[in-house]
Design a protein around this motif. Structure first.
Motif, PDB file in Angstrom:
ATOM      1  N   VAL A  14       0.835  -1.207   0.000  1.00  0.00           N
ATOM      2  CA  VAL A  14       0.000   0.000   0.000  1.00  0.00           C
ATOM      3  C   VAL A  14       0.865   1.249   0.000  1.00  0.00           C
ATOM      4  O   VAL A  14       0.619   2.203  -0.759  1.00  0.00           O
ATOM      5  N   LYS A  15       1.897   1.263   0.844  1.00  0.00           N
ATOM      6  CA  LYS A  15       2.751   2.447   0.939  1.00  0.00           C
ATOM      7  C   LYS A  15       3.543   2.661  -0.357  1.00  0.00           C
ATOM      8  O   LYS A  15       3.759   3.805  -0.784  1.00  0.00           O
ATOM      9  N   THR A  16       3.964   1.573  -0.979  1.00  0.00           N
ATOM     10  CA  THR A  16       4.656   1.701  -2.262  1.00  0.00           C
ATOM     11  C   THR A  16       3.737   2.318  -3.314  1.00  0.00           C
ATOM     12  O   THR A  16       4.149   3.185  -4.095  1.00  0.00           O
ATOM     13  N   LYS A  17       2.486   1.880  -3.323  1.00  0.00           N
ATOM     14  CA  LYS A  17       1.509   2.420  -4.262  1.00  0.00           C
ATOM     15  C   LYS A  17       1.282   3.902  -4.025  1.00  0.00           C
ATOM     16  O   LYS A  17       1.218   4.704  -4.974  1.00  0.00           O
ATOM     17  N   HIS A  18       1.155   4.299  -2.755  1.00  0.00           N
ATOM     18  CA  HIS A  18       0.962   5.716  -2.426  1.00  0.00           C
ATOM     19  C   HIS A  18       2.172   6.539  -2.844  1.00  0.00           C
ATOM     20  O   HIS A  18       2.043   7.646  -3.389  1.00  0.00           O
ATOM     21  N   ARG A  19       3.352   6.014  -2.565  1.00  0.00           N
ATOM     22  CA  ARG A  19       4.576   6.729  -2.912  1.00  0.00           C
ATOM     23  C   ARG A  19       4.641   6.981  -4.420  1.00  0.00           C
ATOM     24  O   ARG A  19       4.951   8.088  -4.872  1.00  0.00           O
ATOM     25  N   LEU A  80       6.483  10.469   2.648  1.00  0.00           N
ATOM     26  CA  LEU A  80       6.694   9.120   2.139  1.00  0.00           C
ATOM     27  C   LEU A  80       7.378   9.108   0.772  1.00  0.00           C
ATOM     28  O   LEU A  80       7.981   8.112   0.373  1.00  0.00           O
ATOM     29  N   THR A  81       7.285  10.224   0.030  1.00  0.00           N
ATOM     30  CA  THR A  81       7.692  10.256  -1.368  1.00  0.00           C
ATOM     31  C   THR A  81       8.994  11.034  -1.554  1.00  0.00           C
ATOM     32  O   THR A  81       9.012  12.265  -1.432  1.00  0.00           O
ATOM     33  N   PRO A  82      10.097  10.361  -1.871  1.00  0.00           N
ATOM     34  CA  PRO A  82      11.386  11.041  -2.015  1.00  0.00           C
ATOM     35  C   PRO A  82      11.382  12.133  -3.069  1.00  0.00           C
ATOM     36  O   PRO A  82      12.055  13.164  -2.907  1.00  0.00           O
ATOM     37  N   GLU A  83      10.638  11.930  -4.153  1.00  0.00           N
ATOM     38  CA  GLU A  83      10.611  12.934  -5.217  1.00  0.00           C
ATOM     39  C   GLU A  83      10.055  14.268  -4.719  1.00  0.00           C
ATOM     40  O   GLU A  83      10.505  15.338  -5.154  1.00  0.00           O
ATOM     41  N   ARG A 102      13.151  14.521   5.732  1.00  0.00           N
ATOM     42  CA  ARG A 102      13.284  13.123   6.105  1.00  0.00           C
ATOM     43  C   ARG A 102      12.208  12.278   5.432  1.00  0.00           C
ATOM     44  O   ARG A 102      11.027  12.641   5.422  1.00  0.00           O
ATOM     45  N   GLU A 103      12.600  11.156   4.868  1.00  0.00           N
ATOM     46  CA  GLU A 103      11.625  10.221   4.333  1.00  0.00           C
ATOM     47  C   GLU A 103      11.009   9.432   5.474  1.00  0.00           C
ATOM     48  O   GLU A 103      11.733   8.947   6.361  1.00  0.00           O
ATOM     49  N   GLY A 104       9.692   9.313   5.493  1.00  0.00           N
ATOM     50  CA  GLY A 104       9.041   8.588   6.576  1.00  0.00           C
ATOM     51  C   GLY A 104       7.550   8.441   6.362  1.00  0.00           C
ATOM     52  O   GLY A 104       6.928   9.188   5.612  1.00  0.00           O
ATOM     53  N   ASP A 105       6.995   7.467   7.058  1.00  0.00           N
ATOM     54  CA  ASP A 105       5.588   7.099   6.973  1.00  0.00           C
ATOM     55  C   ASP A 105       4.800   7.840   8.047  1.00  0.00           C
ATOM     56  O   ASP A 105       5.135   7.774   9.234  1.00  0.00           O
ATOM     57  N   ALA A 106       3.724   8.527   7.652  1.00  0.00           N
ATOM     58  CA  ALA A 106       2.899   9.268   8.615  1.00  0.00           C
ATOM     59  C   ALA A 106       2.264   8.365   9.654  1.00  0.00           C
ATOM     60  O   ALA A 106       1.894   8.829  10.738  1.00  0.00           O
ATOM     61  N   GLU A 107       2.131   7.078   9.351  1.00  0.00           N
ATOM     62  CA  GLU A 107       1.528   6.141  10.300  1.00  0.00           C
ATOM     63  C   GLU A 107       2.561   5.467  11.201  1.00  0.00           C
ATOM     64  O   GLU A 107       2.196   4.692  12.089  1.00  0.00           O
TER      65      GLU A 107
END
Length: 279
Positions: A14-19, A80-83, A102-107
């Protein structure tokens, strides 16, 4: 053990899809060309000032983080998205703003409990699929007595209605995901933050959008720049009839929201929330 592994793998997917979705198009252009004032407003609403440690959750390209840094705060922008973070670095440099990206997940934020004086999110946290997990993290990393501030699109406003228009054409959401515009309902956010906060305040406001000369210009801009819209159109790309239907639906939505105004302009409604973490 197998169930736990399956859950972890599903969450990663799911996180990959969002990213990937938010890397589509040019969201930094949307943030800087269409809604730049929202980030500035959120920083003001949170009372951001020099010397504070500020955390911007789901920061995108820094729509709120950069104004907070320019106010003198020590800011960490996390997404979550480096770009988007890379675009934010360029925008910050162009404005002379110094902050950490910083790259990171809000959850599952990569920060310790109570690390920040202010924790905020500008139309960002609302897109995390599990609302309770996102809200829990907002509160966790805020210090006792610190400020939590949010701006989110309302379900009844233009962007909330846009998501309603595109929903029939979008892929099915992952299990357990909640609709993003729920974050634009005061009662929903109150329930998410619960007894962990005090001094909860919420108010609805609108931002005037007058960049587009006609509905079709809005539609084409969002088809090329806004990741969620791009993803939906890709989902139906092999069905020209459905693509045409969605085009008409978005045009009609824009036209309805522009009724009764001079020229072609729209008012997009959002909810501003501020609260303090209970000490």
């Amino acid at each position: 053990m197998t169930e736990i592994t399956d859950t972890v793998e599903a969450d990663r997917a799911v996180k990959t899809k969002h990213r990937r979705m938010w890397a589509l198009g040019d969201y930094p252009a949307v943030a800087t060309q269409i809604i730049p004032e929202l980030g500035r407003e959120l920083a003001r609403a949170c009372g951001v000032r020099s010397g504070q440690r500020v955390r911007d959750v789901a920061a995108g390209s820094g729509n709120a983080a950069i104004p907070a840094a320019l106010a003198g705060a020590s800011v960490v922008a996390c997404d979550l998205t480096p770009e988007l973070l890379e675009a934010g670095r360029r925008l910050a440099a162009g404005q002379g703003a110094e902050l950490e990206w910083r790259e990171g997940d809000a959850e599952a934020l990569p920060f310790a409990d109570g690390d920040f004086d202010t924790v905020m999110s500008c139309v960002g946290i609302m897109f995390a699929p599990r609302h309770e997990a996102g809200a829990r993290e907002l509160v966790r990393v805020c210090r006792p007595g610190g400020t939590i501030g949010l701006i989110n699109w309302t379900p009844e406003g233009f962007i909330g209605q846009m998501f309603a228009v595109v929903k029939p054409y979008a892929p099915a959401p992952p299990p357990g995901a909640q609709p993003p515009p729920l974050w634009g309902r005061e009662e929903h956010v109150r329930g998410l933050l619960g007894e962990r906060v005090t001094d909860f305040e919420a108010r609805r406001r609108t931002v005037r959008i007058d960049r587009f000369g006609k509905p079709e210009e809005f539609r084409e801009y969002f088809k090329s720049c806004y990741g969620p819209t791009i993803a939906v159109y890709r989902n139906i790309a092999d069905d020209p009839a459905r693509v045409a239907e969605l085009d008409v639906g978005l045009d009609d939505l824009a036209r309805r929201h522009a009724e009764g105004r001079d020229g072609f302009s729209m008012e997009w409604e959002y909810l501003v929330v501020t609260a303090r973490k209970r000490g």
